[in-house]
Enzyme design. Structure first.
Site, short mmCIF file in Angstrom:
data_model
loop_
_atom_site.label_atom_id
_atom_site.label_comp_id
_atom_site.label_asym_id
_atom_site.label_seq_id
_atom_site.Cartn_x
_atom_site.Cartn_y
_atom_site.Cartn_z
N LYS A 1 0.84 -1.26 0.08
CA LYS A 1 0.04 0.19 -0.07
C LYS A 1 0.88 1.04 -0.09
O LYS A 1 1.64 1.46 0.81
CB LYS A 1 -0.75 0.21 1.17
CG LYS A 1 -1.74 1.29 1.30
CD LYS A 1 -2.96 1.15 2.48
CE LYS A 1 -2.22 1.68 3.93
NZ LYS A 1 -2.27 3.16 3.95
N ASP B 1 -3.36 4.60 -1.89
CA ASP B 1 -4.36 4.98 -0.91
C ASP B 1 -4.44 6.42 -0.95
O ASP B 1 -3.75 6.89 -0.04
CB ASP B 1 -3.77 4.14 0.55
CG ASP B 1 -4.85 4.67 1.53
OD1 ASP B 1 -5.94 5.15 1.48
OD2 ASP B 1 -4.27 4.40 2.90
N LYS C 1 -7.54 8.30 -1.30
CA LYS C 1 -8.80 8.65 -0.51
C LYS C 1 -9.40 9.88 -1.49
O LYS C 1 -9.53 10.97 -0.59
CB LYS C 1 -8.59 8.93 0.85
CG LYS C 1 -8.17 7.78 1.54
CD LYS C 1 -8.29 8.23 3.07
CE LYS C 1 -7.61 7.09 3.95
NZ LYS C 1 -6.27 6.76 4.02
N LEU C 2 -9.72 9.96 -2.80
CA LEU C 2 -10.02 10.78 -3.37
C LEU C 2 -11.39 11.31 -2.97
O LEU C 2 -12.31 10.67 -2.72
CB LEU C 2 -10.20 10.58 -5.16
CG LEU C 2 -8.79 10.91 -5.55
CD1 LEU C 2 -7.68 10.00 -5.24
CD2 LEU C 2 -9.28 10.60 -7.35
N ASP D 1 -13.73 14.92 -4.38
CA ASP D 1 -14.10 16.28 -5.15
C ASP D 1 -15.09 15.95 -5.86
O ASP D 1 -16.13 15.18 -5.86
CB ASP D 1 -12.84 16.49 -5.97
CG ASP D 1 -12.47 17.92 -6.02
OD1 ASP D 1 -13.67 18.54 -6.38
OD2 ASP D 1 -11.10 18.38 -6.26
N PRO E 1 -17.66 15.38 -9.18
CA PRO E 1 -17.43 14.11 -9.93
C PRO E 1 -16.45 14.10 -11.09
O PRO E 1 -15.68 13.12 -11.55
CB PRO E 1 -18.95 13.76 -10.46
CG PRO E 1 -19.80 14.18 -9.19
CD PRO E 1 -19.02 15.40 -8.96
N THR F 1 -11.60 6.36 10.88
CA THR F 1 -11.62 5.89 12.27
C THR F 1 -11.38 7.16 13.18
O THR F 1 -11.43 6.82 14.31
CB THR F 1 -10.68 4.72 12.33
OG1 THR F 1 -9.74 5.01 11.71
CG2 THR F 1 -11.26 3.43 12.04
N ARG G 1 2.90 -1.47 10.80
CA ARG G 1 4.31 -1.57 11.98
C ARG G 1 4.28 -2.93 12.29
O ARG G 1 5.64 -3.26 12.55
CB ARG G 1 3.86 -0.79 12.88
CG ARG G 1 3.89 0.74 12.65
CD ARG G 1 3.26 1.61 13.58
NE ARG G 1 1.91 1.71 13.47
CZ ARG G 1 1.13 2.58 14.08
NH1 ARG G 1 1.58 3.31 15.03
NH2 ARG G 1 -0.11 2.60 13.94
#
Ligand code: C5P
Length: 233
Positions: free
Chosen positions: A32, A59, A61-62, A64, A66, A119, A211
């Site tokens: 990732k 990763d 995370k778009l 905006d 469409p 989260t 980690r």
């Protein structure tokens, strides 16, 4: 279905990434690449890691309008990543546009996964900052359903939510789950963690492990332990 272990390459430089990946001589883990690495090393890092034979979850995370997301997804699909993501909060129309942008001329495309509520967002901040008054579990499941309606492949969620997501969206709807630790490892800033074995029992499709592998004395051994527990190999 291709269940797998994804290593989160949470490093701040290209040099550290390659020093880490060079340790893996007899296997090519799914990795990732997050915002920190992508914004510091640029798209070239994606091409280089791909060239080494790794599958990549980009990763970014778009979120905006469409049209912008559609055009950005087209660029990402040309990078030949295997999985990418967006925020379900961008609405069903944005997610549909993202899928269109992501689909290559030959009909193939990377997997597209939605983030529901981060989260780091809790009930209080959702109510006070976002004026969403429904219980957070309900909001998460509603966003997951929206992702399914838009035609996406799955969501990022906790292994503890995987069963519920499958119940609402179907067994084939993917659950990509961070918050995984090998038994005995430090929890760090994660609130609720599960082992790879437990994640498997809970029905996760992909576990994202940072980690517990990157911080291990022997990262290859830690990765293989995760694979053994999660895939039973
Ligand atoms: O080191 P650790 O295993 O906690 O890393 C988990 C990875 O998954 C990190 O890259 C983190 O940003 C990501 N992630 C997460 N929780 C989410 C979404 C993504 O830990 N809800």
């Amino acid at each position: 279905m291709n269940k797998d272990v994804i290593i989160a390459l949470d490093f701040d430089s290209k040099e550290k990434v390659f020093e880490f990946l060079d340790k893996f001589q007899d296997c090519k883990p799914f990795v990732k690449i997050g915002m920190e690495l992508y914004y510091s090393a640029g798209p070239e890092i994606v091409r280089e890691i791909k060239k080494r034979g790794h599958k990549i979850f980009l990763d970014l995370k778009l979120h905006d309008i469409p049209n912008t997301v559609k055009k950005s997804m087209k660029v990402l699909s040309e990078l030949d990543v295997d999985m990418t993501n967006l925020h379900a909060g961008g609405t069903i129309n944005m997610m549909k546009a993202a899928l269109e942008g992501l689909t290559r001329a030959d009909g193939t495309r990377p997997l597209l996964i939605a983030v529901t509520q981060l989260t780091s967002t809790d009930q209080e901040s959702m109510e006070n900052d976002l004026l969403i008054k429904e219980p957070i579990d309900k909001v998460v499941m509603h966003y997951a359903s929206n992702a399914k309606i838009a035609g996406l492949d799955g969501v990022v969620c906790s292994p503890l939510e995987a069963g519920k997501v499958h119940g609402v969206c179907g067994e084939n709807f993917l659950t990509v789950t961070p918050g995984v630790r090998l038994a005995g490892d430090a929890v760090g800033d994660q609130k609720r963690v599960t082992t790879p074995l437990k994640a498997r029992e809970l029905g996760s499709d992909y576990i994202v492990v940072g980690r517990s592998i990157t911080g291990a004395e022997d990262p290859v051994k830690a990765y293989k332990q995760c694979v053994k527990e999660f895939l039973g190999e």
